[in-house]
Design a protein around this motif. Structure first.
Motif, short mmCIF file in Angstrom:
data_model
loop_
_atom_site.label_atom_id
_atom_site.label_comp_id
_atom_site.label_asym_id
_atom_site.label_seq_id
_atom_site.Cartn_x
_atom_site.Cartn_y
_atom_site.Cartn_z
N ALA A 228 0.81 -1.22 0.00
CA ALA A 228 0.00 0.00 0.00
C ALA A 228 0.84 1.27 0.00
O ALA A 228 0.30 2.37 0.07
CB ALA A 228 -0.92 0.00 1.21
N GLY A 229 2.16 1.11 -0.07
CA GLY A 229 3.03 2.28 -0.10
C GLY A 229 3.25 2.94 1.24
O GLY A 229 3.68 4.10 1.31
N VAL A 230 2.98 2.20 2.32
CA VAL A 230 3.18 2.75 3.66
C VAL A 230 4.67 2.93 3.95
O VAL A 230 5.47 2.03 3.68
CB VAL A 230 2.53 1.83 4.72
N THR A 231 5.03 4.09 4.49
CA THR A 231 6.43 4.34 4.86
C THR A 231 6.64 4.43 6.37
O THR A 231 7.78 4.55 6.82
CB THR A 231 6.93 5.65 4.22
N ALA A 232 5.54 4.40 7.13
CA ALA A 232 5.64 4.46 8.60
C ALA A 232 4.41 3.79 9.19
O ALA A 232 3.35 3.76 8.56
CB ALA A 232 5.74 5.91 9.07
N ALA A 233 4.56 3.27 10.41
CA ALA A 233 3.42 2.61 11.05
C ALA A 233 3.49 2.79 12.55
O ALA A 233 4.57 2.83 13.16
CB ALA A 233 3.41 1.12 10.71
N ARG B 111 5.15 -5.79 21.64
CA ARG B 111 5.35 -7.13 21.09
C ARG B 111 5.04 -7.15 19.60
O ARG B 111 5.79 -7.71 18.79
CB ARG B 111 4.46 -8.13 21.83
N GLU B 112 3.93 -6.52 19.21
CA GLU B 112 3.57 -6.48 17.80
C GLU B 112 4.57 -5.67 17.00
O GLU B 112 4.92 -6.03 15.87
CB GLU B 112 2.15 -5.89 17.66
N ALA B 113 5.07 -4.59 17.58
CA ALA B 113 6.08 -3.79 16.90
C ALA B 113 7.37 -4.59 16.70
O ALA B 113 8.00 -4.52 15.64
CB ALA B 113 6.38 -2.52 17.70
N ALA B 114 7.76 -5.38 17.72
CA ALA B 114 8.95 -6.21 17.59
C ALA B 114 8.76 -7.28 16.51
O ALA B 114 9.70 -7.61 15.78
CB ALA B 114 9.29 -6.86 18.93
N LEU B 115 7.53 -7.80 16.40
CA LEU B 115 7.25 -8.78 15.35
C LEU B 115 7.34 -8.15 13.96
O LEU B 115 7.89 -8.75 13.02
CB LEU B 115 5.87 -9.40 15.57
N ILE B 116 6.83 -6.94 13.80
CA ILE B 116 6.94 -6.24 12.52
C ILE B 116 8.40 -5.93 12.22
O ILE B 116 8.86 -6.03 11.07
CB ILE B 116 6.12 -4.94 12.54
N LEU B 117 9.17 -5.61 13.25
CA LEU B 117 10.60 -5.36 13.08
C LEU B 117 11.29 -6.61 12.55
O LEU B 117 12.12 -6.55 11.63
CB LEU B 117 11.19 -4.93 14.42
N GLY B 118 10.95 -7.77 13.11
CA GLY B 118 11.52 -9.03 12.64
C GLY B 118 11.09 -9.34 11.22
O GLY B 118 11.89 -9.84 10.41
N PRO C 206 14.89 2.53 10.13
CA PRO C 206 13.69 3.25 9.68
C PRO C 206 13.71 3.68 8.20
O PRO C 206 12.76 4.34 7.77
CB PRO C 206 13.71 4.49 10.56
N ASP C 207 14.74 3.35 7.44
CA ASP C 207 14.86 3.91 6.09
C ASP C 207 13.70 3.53 5.18
O ASP C 207 13.16 4.37 4.44
CB ASP C 207 16.19 3.47 5.46
N ASP C 208 13.32 2.25 5.21
CA ASP C 208 12.21 1.80 4.37
C ASP C 208 10.87 1.83 5.10
O ASP C 208 9.82 2.00 4.47
CB ASP C 208 12.48 0.37 3.87
N LEU C 209 10.91 1.66 6.41
CA LEU C 209 9.69 1.69 7.20
C LEU C 209 10.02 2.22 8.60
O LEU C 209 10.79 1.61 9.34
CB LEU C 209 9.08 0.28 7.34
N ALA C 210 9.46 3.37 8.92
CA ALA C 210 9.62 3.93 10.27
C ALA C 210 8.56 3.32 11.19
O ALA C 210 7.42 3.12 10.77
CB ALA C 210 9.48 5.45 10.23
N LEU C 211 8.95 3.03 12.43
CA LEU C 211 8.03 2.38 13.36
C LEU C 211 7.93 3.16 14.67
O LEU C 211 8.94 3.67 15.18
CB LEU C 211 8.48 0.96 13.68
N ILE C 212 6.72 3.24 15.19
CA ILE C 212 6.49 3.72 16.55
C ILE C 212 5.67 2.65 17.27
O ILE C 212 4.64 2.20 16.77
CB ILE C 212 5.76 5.07 16.58
N SER C 213 6.14 2.26 18.44
CA SER C 213 5.43 1.27 19.25
C SER C 213 4.55 1.99 20.26
O SER C 213 4.78 3.16 20.60
CB SER C 213 6.43 0.38 19.98
#
Length: 393
Positions: A271-276, A282-289, A299-306
């Motif tokens: 969907a072209g998401v660049t951040a979430a 726990r869910e953020a760590a799973l997305i990180l994996g 964060p270059d391809d996908l920035a994350l905030i838990s």
């Protein structure tokens, strides 16, 4: 929890479980006042934890006034005045869990009650409505003067009716992290909650300031926090002129595993998401994996905030996190109940929300005010995006 957490987070979770077990044993009389607790080495052998972890647990219990160390003699359960002591308030506290989220809330409650010379009696419902009712009855039977409750309103068939039942108890009750949000001004409860809607809003605002225009949301659906997070997220998208229908990856906690995270990441990237924003750690760590397995860079391809900040700092890439003010929330709830007990109906009705902080780490790619692609620190330093109290009196 699964067995896929990082070693550091696993150690922290085991420490918190040990703390909860020791606290329960002391408060329920397994170790009566004055009785000697196991030595650090004996307890380490029994639990399989390190002596350092056991020592840290005992030191924290000393700080809470639950145990005392006697040089050359050992560790002993502290003497606490009995329930019948003249003028001593007894406060019952009901939480759904003593391992995740609520240990810091309990520390705040314990600190405030101890400072006021009040005694705490603890009960745990384990998210079971029947056990919740039984626990409240046990607390009332123990002669408590007031209650601090975390009830299961979000799973009740009729939350309003359940709140009325709690308000009808023979002692004052203050709700902690629970309110009748759908009732608006019709909510009659006295409560202290985290402004989860505001926390999600601040996360989106930070990502938008970094230049992200396509922001996704990953949540577990079986939690009372989910609805306000989704509401705050949606409100922020509208206020900041972002697309109104980004991918929402939603599922119950038990289904969030590496395979589910892989599918969620694929949907976000398609969907072209660049951040979430991810609820929770726990869910953020799973997305990180999942990102690592897919060759995507955070964060270059996908920035994350838990959302939660329980163990976000020990993730493979330290996670920027929305951090609920758990300790302050516990202290304030205890203060409000003590005021209610002292002043009765003369005390104003408190309906308070505390704004979380946004703690900026490496996973979002920038510090406060930074542009897209800016360099973010990996440490725990953060900035407070709110912290205000909303009080209806």
């Amino acid at each position: 929890m699964t067995g896929r957490e990082t070693p550091a987070s696993g150690r922290e979770l085991k420490f918190r479980a040990l703390m909860a077990e020791l606290r329960r044993g002391i408060l329920d009389g397994t170790w009566p006042p004055g009785s000697k607790l196991p030595t650090e080495r004996a307890l380490a052998t029994e639990t399989g934890l390190s002596v350092t972890t056991v020592r840290r647990a005992y030191e924290d219990l000393v700080a809470l006034g639950l145990v005392e160390r006697r040089q050359g003699a050992g560790t002993f359960a502290a003497h606490r005045p009995e329930r019948g002591d003249t003028g001593r308030r007894i406060v019952g506290v009901l939480v759904p869990d003593t391992t995740f989220y609520y240990p810091r809330v309990l520390q705040g409650i314990e600190r405030e009650l101890a400072a006021a010379g009040a005694r705490l009696v603890l009960a745990c419902s384990h998210y079971d409505p029947d056990e919740e009712d039984a626990a409240v009855e046990r607390l009332l039977s123990a002669g408590v003067h007031g209650l601090l409750l975390v009830p299961s309103l979000h799973t009740a068939t009729d939350p309003g009716r359940r709140a009325e039942e709690l308000l009808a108890l023979p002692v004052p009750a203050v709700l902690v992290e629970r309110r009748l949000a759908a009732h608006g001004p019709g909510d009659p409860t006295e409560h202290v909650c985290t402004d989860h809607e505001g926390g999600a809003y601040d996360a989106v605002r930070h990502l938008r300031a970094l230049g992200h225009e396509r922001i996704g949301l990953v949540v577990r659906t079986d939690a009372p926090t989910t609805a306000p997070i989704e509401s705050g997220f949606a409100r922020a998208l509208g206020d900041f002129g972002l697309p109104e229908a980004p991918p929402y990856e939603r599922d119950v906690m038990a289904r969030w595993d590496p395979d589910r995270a892989d599918r969620a990441l694929a949907a976000l990237r398609a969907a072209g998401v660049t951040a979430a924003l991810c609820f929770g750690d726990r869910e953020a760590a799973l997305i990180l994996g999942a990102a690592r397995r897919a060759g995507a860079r955070v964060p270059d391809d996908l920035a994350l905030i838990s959302y939660d900040n329980e163990f976000a700092d020990v993730a493979e890439t330290p996670l920027t996190a929305v951090s609920p003010p758990k300790y302050a929330l516990g202290r304030l709830a205890a203060q409000i109940l003590l005021r209610r007990l002292a002043e009765g109906e003369a005390a104003p009705l408190h309906q308070v929300q505390l704004r979380p902080r946004l703690v900026v780490r490496a996973s979002c790619g920038g510090g406060r005010g930074g542009g897209r692609g800016g360099v973010g620190g990996a440490g725990a330093a953060g900035h407070d995006t709110g912290g205000a109290q909303k009080s209806k009196e």
